[in-house]
Design a protein around this motif. Sequence first.
Motif, PDB file in Angstrom:
ATOM      1  N   SER A 157       0.811  -1.222   0.000  1.00  0.00           N
ATOM      2  CA  SER A 157       0.000   0.000   0.000  1.00  0.00           C
ATOM      3  C   SER A 157       0.843   1.270   0.000  1.00  0.00           C
ATOM      4  O   SER A 157       0.465   2.277  -0.604  1.00  0.00           O
ATOM      5  N   ASP A 201       1.626   1.826  -3.519  1.00  0.00           N
ATOM      6  CA  ASP A 201       0.484   1.879  -4.433  1.00  0.00           C
ATOM      7  C   ASP A 201       0.097   3.316  -4.772  1.00  0.00           C
ATOM      8  O   ASP A 201      -0.290   3.608  -5.905  1.00  0.00           O
ATOM      9  N   ALA A 202       0.211   4.224  -3.791  1.00  0.00           N
ATOM     10  CA  ALA A 202      -0.164   5.617  -4.048  1.00  0.00           C
ATOM     11  C   ALA A 202       0.722   6.238  -5.127  1.00  0.00           C
ATOM     12  O   ALA A 202       0.240   6.967  -6.006  1.00  0.00           O
ATOM     13  N   ARG A 217      -0.362   4.937  -8.498  1.00  0.00           N
ATOM     14  CA  ARG A 217      -1.600   5.563  -8.983  1.00  0.00           C
ATOM     15  C   ARG A 217      -1.331   6.957  -9.532  1.00  0.00           C
ATOM     16  O   ARG A 217      -2.004   7.402 -10.467  1.00  0.00           O
ATOM     17  N   ARG A 218      -0.362   7.665  -8.944  1.00  0.00           N
ATOM     18  CA  ARG A 218      -0.061   9.011  -9.455  1.00  0.00           C
ATOM     19  C   ARG A 218       0.536   8.963 -10.859  1.00  0.00           C
ATOM     20  O   ARG A 218       0.364   9.889 -11.641  1.00  0.00           O
ATOM     21  N   THR A 267      -0.135   6.416 -13.033  1.00  0.00           N
ATOM     22  CA  THR A 267      -1.075   5.762 -13.955  1.00  0.00           C
ATOM     23  C   THR A 267      -2.470   6.348 -13.760  1.00  0.00           C
ATOM     24  O   THR A 267      -2.718   7.478 -14.134  1.00  0.00           O
ATOM     25  N   SER A 268      -3.342   5.607 -13.189  1.00  0.00           N
ATOM     26  CA  SER A 268      -4.698   6.073 -12.877  1.00  0.00           C
ATOM     27  C   SER A 268      -5.269   5.189 -11.789  1.00  0.00           C
ATOM     28  O   SER A 268      -4.741   4.101 -11.508  1.00  0.00           O
ATOM     29  N   ASP A 269      -6.335   5.640 -11.184  1.00  0.00           N
ATOM     30  CA  ASP A 269      -6.956   4.858 -10.115  1.00  0.00           C
ATOM     31  C   ASP A 269      -7.535   3.547 -10.631  1.00  0.00           C
ATOM     32  O   ASP A 269      -7.706   2.593  -9.867  1.00  0.00           O
ATOM     33  N   THR A 317      -4.812  -1.709 -12.978  1.00  0.00           N
ATOM     34  CA  THR A 317      -4.667  -2.931 -12.191  1.00  0.00           C
ATOM     35  C   THR A 317      -3.254  -3.486 -12.377  1.00  0.00           C
ATOM     36  O   THR A 317      -2.689  -3.436 -13.467  1.00  0.00           O
ATOM     37  N   SER A 350       1.279  -3.231 -15.616  1.00  0.00           N
ATOM     38  CA  SER A 350      -0.180  -3.177 -15.494  1.00  0.00           C
ATOM     39  C   SER A 350      -0.830  -4.019 -16.583  1.00  0.00           C
ATOM     40  O   SER A 350      -0.208  -4.349 -17.597  1.00  0.00           O
TER      41      SER A 350
END
Length: 348
Positions: A216, A219-220, A223-224, A226-228, A231, A257
Motif C-alpha cells: 500500500s 500503491d499511491a 496511482r499518481r 497511472t490512474s486509479d 490494475t 499493469s
Amino acid sequence: MEVLQTLSVALGLAALSGYSLYLTVFSTGLAIHLGWVHLAPQFSSLAVLGDPGILIVSGILFALEFFADKIPWVDSIWDAVHTVIRPIGGAFLATRALGHASPVFEVIVALLGGAMSFASHSLKASTRLVVNSSPEPFSNIAVSTGENVLVVGAVALLWHYPIAVFVFLSLLFALTFYFLPKIWRSISMNLWFISRKLNQLSSAENIEKLPSKLPSRYDASFRRLTSDAATVAWAVPCVSGKGKYLQPNRFGYLVASNEEPAKVWFITKTIIGSASKTLEIEQFKVSLERRLLFEELSLYSLGKNRHFTFRFDRGSAGIATKVAAELETRLQAARPLTLTEPKEASAP
C-alpha cells in the motif's frame, strides 16, 4: 599560521585514520621514534606515538589488517567492525595533536576529526563492496595496496606541507560528505544482497508465479503515475541500477499493469520528492546477466542509446528469469507487425 598548521595536522591525521587507523598510528610513531620527524613544541603530545609499546601494538594490528584487507569479503567484514573504531580513533588523534588547548576547541576538533574519519571510512568501505563484486581477487590487492601507499605518503607529506595536505583532504571530505547518502545507500544495498545470498544458501524461495500485489505504501505512487483504474499485473521487488533520471541503489518495485503492456514502472519511496519512473519499453531489448550477489536485468534501446538496469536478489530462485520472460512477451505484443511485400522474381 601556527594554529592553522596545528589544525591541519590534527584533522589530517583524523582523515587518514578513516582509511587505516593502525597504519596512521604506526607510520607516525615510527617516524617520530626514528627521528625522521622532529616535532614542533605544539605537537609534543604526539611523542607518545613513538613509544615502543604503542609501535608494537599498532604494528601487530596493522599486520592483521594488511592481510585481512586483501581478502575479498574479509575486508568488508573488517571495515564493518571498524565503523565505530576508526572515527573514535581519528577523533582521539585529532585532539592529541592539539596539545594543551581549551576544552571548547578540543570538543570542536574532536567532532570535526570524527566526522572526517567517518567520511573517509565510508568511502573506503563502499569502494571495497564494489570491488568485491568482481570475481577475481587481484583488484582487492591492488586497491588495498594503493590505500596503504596513500596513507604512508600522506603522513610523510603532512609533516612537511600540512596546509596543502589538509586542503586536499578537506576537498575530498567535502565531496565524500556530499555523496555520503549515495555511498551509504550503496553499502546498505550490498549488505542486503549479501544477506539474501546467504538466505539462498540455506533455503531458496521457489516462486512459480510473479507476485501481483503492490504494498500500500507504494500503491499511491503507482496511482499518481497511472490512474486509479489501473490494475497490477505483477510487482516484483528489486533495486535500481544505472539509467538516465533513475536514482541508483533505490529499493522499490518493478511493476507492470494489465492495461498498458508497453510500459513498466519502477516505484520507490523517498523522503523528499519522487524517484519513481515510467519506462516505455516498446523499442527496448531485454538481457539478463548473473552477477556474484544479484541478477541484473537490462532494458536498453540501441537507437536512442537508453539503458536501464535493475537488480534482483538471488534469494528467490528464478524470479529475474521470469521477469525477463514476461517483458519479452510484452515487447512482442507491443511492437507493431511489419508487413513486407515479397520481391518479384526477376525475368530470366
